[in-house]
Scaffold this motif. Sequence first.
Motif, mmCIF file in Angstrom:
data_model
loop_
_atom_site.group_PDB
_atom_site.id
_atom_site.type_symbol
_atom_site.label_atom_id
_atom_site.label_comp_id
_atom_site.label_asym_id
_atom_site.label_seq_id
_atom_site.Cartn_x
_atom_site.Cartn_y
_atom_site.Cartn_z
ATOM 1 N N UNK A 248 0.817 -1.193 0.000
ATOM 2 C CA UNK A 248 0.000 0.000 0.000
ATOM 3 C C UNK A 248 0.868 1.267 0.000
ATOM 4 N N UNK A 249 1.941 1.255 0.819
ATOM 5 C CA UNK A 249 2.809 2.421 0.865
ATOM 6 C C UNK A 249 3.485 2.655 -0.484
ATOM 7 N N UNK A 250 3.784 1.549 -1.185
ATOM 8 C CA UNK A 250 4.409 1.668 -2.504
ATOM 9 C C UNK A 250 3.496 2.414 -3.471
ATOM 10 N N UNK A 251 2.200 2.092 -3.459
ATOM 11 C CA UNK A 251 1.249 2.771 -4.341
ATOM 12 C C UNK A 251 1.132 4.247 -4.006
ATOM 13 N N UNK A 252 1.071 4.535 -2.715
ATOM 14 C CA UNK A 252 0.971 5.941 -2.306
ATOM 15 C C UNK A 252 2.215 6.707 -2.735
ATOM 16 N N UNK A 253 3.370 6.088 -2.579
ATOM 17 C CA UNK A 253 4.620 6.729 -2.995
ATOM 18 C C UNK A 253 4.644 6.959 -4.502
ATOM 19 N N UNK A 254 4.208 5.972 -5.275
ATOM 20 C CA UNK A 254 4.180 6.119 -6.741
ATOM 21 C C UNK A 254 3.206 7.207 -7.175
ATOM 22 N N UNK A 255 2.034 7.226 -6.559
ATOM 23 C CA UNK A 255 1.046 8.256 -6.891
ATOM 24 C C UNK A 255 1.582 9.629 -6.509
ATOM 25 N N UNK A 256 2.236 9.716 -5.361
ATOM 26 C CA UNK A 256 2.828 10.985 -4.938
ATOM 27 C C UNK A 256 3.890 11.472 -5.899
ATOM 28 N N UNK A 257 4.746 10.557 -6.363
ATOM 29 C CA UNK A 257 5.789 10.942 -7.326
ATOM 30 C C UNK A 257 5.175 11.372 -8.653
ATOM 31 N N UNK A 258 4.163 10.649 -9.104
ATOM 32 C CA UNK A 258 3.502 11.012 -10.360
ATOM 33 C C UNK A 258 2.846 12.387 -10.239
ATOM 34 N N UNK A 259 2.208 12.633 -9.108
ATOM 35 C CA UNK A 259 1.588 13.934 -8.878
ATOM 36 C C UNK A 259 2.634 15.046 -8.843
ATOM 37 N N UNK A 260 3.767 14.767 -8.222
ATOM 38 C CA UNK A 260 4.855 15.738 -8.169
ATOM 39 C C UNK A 260 5.382 16.058 -9.571
#
Length: 102
Positions: A1-13
């Motif tokens: 779950x943390x991996x998905x949040x991190x990926x979404x955060x990076x994509x948003x950034x």
Amino acid sequence: MKFRIRCVGKALLVVVAIAVLGLVVMMLWNWVVPALFVGARAIDFAHALGLLVLSRILFGGFRGHGGWRGRRHWRKWEAMTPEEREHFQAAWRSGRDRRAGD
């Protein structure tokens, strides 16, 4: 779950960074170019993003050091013998240690 949040955060950034860069290019173009050149027109956001892509293609990116220079160093590293690599690493470490003590 943390991996998905991190990926979404990076994509948003990345999306936000591209939008900000496009906005900066648009504002700078509209501020400088029409004032300098008589026939120049102001551009919109889509044209500013196109200008960013064009500059990426022509000049090799926004990363600072990358591009052709890094590839040249990599080819040089691959051409070294193991002894040359060890000598280079030792010299690099000693130089880095000296700078850290300053």
